[in-house]
Design an enzyme around this catalytic site. Structure first.
Site, PDB file in Angstrom:
ATOM      1  N   ASP A 150       0.861  -1.176   0.000  1.00  0.00           N
ATOM      2  CA  ASP A 150       0.000   0.000   0.000  1.00  0.00           C
ATOM      3  C   ASP A 150       0.908   1.241   0.000  1.00  0.00           C
ATOM      4  O   ASP A 150       2.105   1.125   0.288  1.00  0.00           O
ATOM      5  CB  ASP A 150      -0.861  -0.049   1.277  1.00  0.00           C
ATOM      6  CG  ASP A 150      -1.562   1.247   1.551  1.00  0.00           C
ATOM      7  OD1 ASP A 150      -2.214   1.768   0.635  1.00  0.00           O
ATOM      8  OD2 ASP A 150      -1.453   1.756   2.686  1.00  0.00           O
TER       9      ASP A 150
ATOM     10  N   ASP B 156      -0.250   5.162   0.884  1.00  0.00           N
ATOM     11  CA  ASP B 156      -0.493   6.157   1.939  1.00  0.00           C
ATOM     12  C   ASP B 156      -0.513   5.499   3.308  1.00  0.00           C
ATOM     13  O   ASP B 156      -1.323   4.617   3.575  1.00  0.00           O
ATOM     14  CB  ASP B 156      -1.824   6.873   1.681  1.00  0.00           C
ATOM     15  CG  ASP B 156      -1.772   7.693   0.414  1.00  0.00           C
ATOM     16  OD1 ASP B 156      -0.902   8.566   0.321  1.00  0.00           O
ATOM     17  OD2 ASP B 156      -2.594   7.445  -0.485  1.00  0.00           O
TER      18      ASP B 156
HETATM   19  C1  XBP Z   1      -5.358   6.060   1.072  1.00  0.00           C
HETATM   20  C2  XBP Z   1      -6.374   6.929   0.483  1.00  0.00           C
HETATM   21  C3  XBP Z   1      -6.027   7.903  -0.577  1.00  0.00           C
HETATM   22  C4  XBP Z   1      -5.430   9.217  -0.174  1.00  0.00           C
HETATM   23  C5  XBP Z   1      -5.731  10.307  -1.169  1.00  0.00           C
HETATM   24  O1  XBP Z   1      -4.945   5.208   0.050  1.00  0.00           O
HETATM   25  O2  XBP Z   1      -7.536   6.750   0.782  1.00  0.00           O
HETATM   26  O3  XBP Z   1      -7.238   8.186  -1.160  1.00  0.00           O
HETATM   27  O4  XBP Z   1      -5.954   9.614   1.070  1.00  0.00           O
HETATM   28  O5  XBP Z   1      -5.380  10.066  -2.462  1.00  0.00           O
HETATM   29  P1  XBP Z   1      -3.894   3.979   0.248  1.00  0.00           P
HETATM   30  P2  XBP Z   1      -6.329  10.579  -3.668  1.00  0.00           P
HETATM   31  O6  XBP Z   1      -3.701   3.773   1.715  1.00  0.00           O
HETATM   32  O7  XBP Z   1      -4.600   2.833  -0.440  1.00  0.00           O
HETATM   33  O8  XBP Z   1      -2.628   4.364  -0.462  1.00  0.00           O
HETATM   34  O9  XBP Z   1      -6.902  11.905  -3.251  1.00  0.00           O
HETATM   35  O10 XBP Z   1      -5.417  10.683  -4.859  1.00  0.00           O
HETATM   36  O11 XBP Z   1      -7.419   9.557  -3.871  1.00  0.00           O
HETATM   37 MG    MG Z   2      -2.910   3.157   3.488  1.00  0.00          MG
END
Ligand code: XBP
Ligand code: MG
Length: 252
Positions: free
Chosen positions: A8, A10
């Protein structure tokens, strides 16, 4: 045999969520919208994965009377947020979480393939990788954002990464920081190692075979939270392979 690691983005590769929050707030301000997302509110809103989906959820919940007009502006708001996020990430030299660079290096040296499965938009990943792996392409596969019909906790994005790797999910391990991400990876048939992040402190990590504060570094061990423990508080490729071999034996 362990043939791939799927990460993953974020909260797992890097602590990006507060930059997303600040990017949203800068976009609201620039567009004259009288909204401000505090860290507490953002933690609640994070139960909806994907920035665009999060924005729609916020509008429905807090501004239902103007929802139609505001939702029409959603793409414009989100595009601007992505631009501000990029600027903040560049300024802050957004770094990787502990142990990520080391484990990526160990995997590449050993020929273990690397993939990304994320809800976030593709430009955000390209930037993170450019800042932290200049001149390299460490990930063999990137599955991101709107490439999946349904975002996490649906399995789609992990299933897409597995499909592109051309492997069976039992030959890989997923790394996640959120409850929705863990559900997504498990639903795609992957064993999950959870590294809790700043915005997922209150998340249940059930289903992960191991949960830790981070991957750890030699001399800077992580905190073990639940499940399988790691020698010296460090998740190494060698230790992952040992766990995985035992896991496959147990499943046979
Ligand atoms: C986490 C999320 C992402 C980010 C924002 O994603 O929910 O949406 O908060 O990115 P992960 P965008 O943990 O799967 O990486 O605004 O580009 O959607
Ligand atoms: Mg995440």
């Amino acid at each position: 045999m362990l043939t791939a690691l799927i990460f993953d983005v974020d909260g797992t590769l890097a602590e990006t969520e507060d930059l997303h929050r600040q990017g949203f707030n800068q976009a609201f301000q620039t567009l004259g919208l009288p909204w401000h997302w505090s860290p507490d509110l953002y933690a609640e809103l994070l139960t909806v994965m994907g920035g665009k989906e999060r924005l729609v959820h916020y509008i429905d919940r807090f501004h239902p009377e103007e929802a139609d007009g505001l939702k029409r502006r959603m793409p414009e708001i989100h595009d601007l947020k992505t631009r501000f996020y990029g600027e903040l990430a560049e300024e802050g030299h957004l770094g990787l979480r502990p142990g990520i660079g080391r484990l990526v290096g160990e995997a590449r040296a050993a020929g273990v393939r690397l993939a990304v499965a994320t809800t976030t938009s593709r430009p955000n990943i390209d930037l993170l990788l450019r800042l932290n792996f200049p001149g390299e392409r460490p990930f063999d596969v990137i599955a991101a954002g709107d490439e999946a019909a349904q975002k996490k906790p649906a399995p789609d994005i992990f299933a897409l990464a597995i499909h592109r790797l051309g492997i069976d999910p039992s030959a890989a391990i997923a790394f996640e920081d959120s409850a929705a991400g863990i559900r997504s990876a498990l639903a795609a048939g992957l064993p999950v190692l959870a590294t809790r992040s700043r915005y997922t402190r209150s998340h249940g990590l059930d289903g992960a075979f191991s949960a830790v504060s981070d991957l750890g570094e030699p001399g800077a061990p992580h905190h073990h939270l639940q499940g399988h423990p790691w020698p010296d508080g460090v998740v190494t490729l060698e230790a992952l392979r040992a766990w995985h071999a035992g896991h496959l034996r147990g499943a046979a």
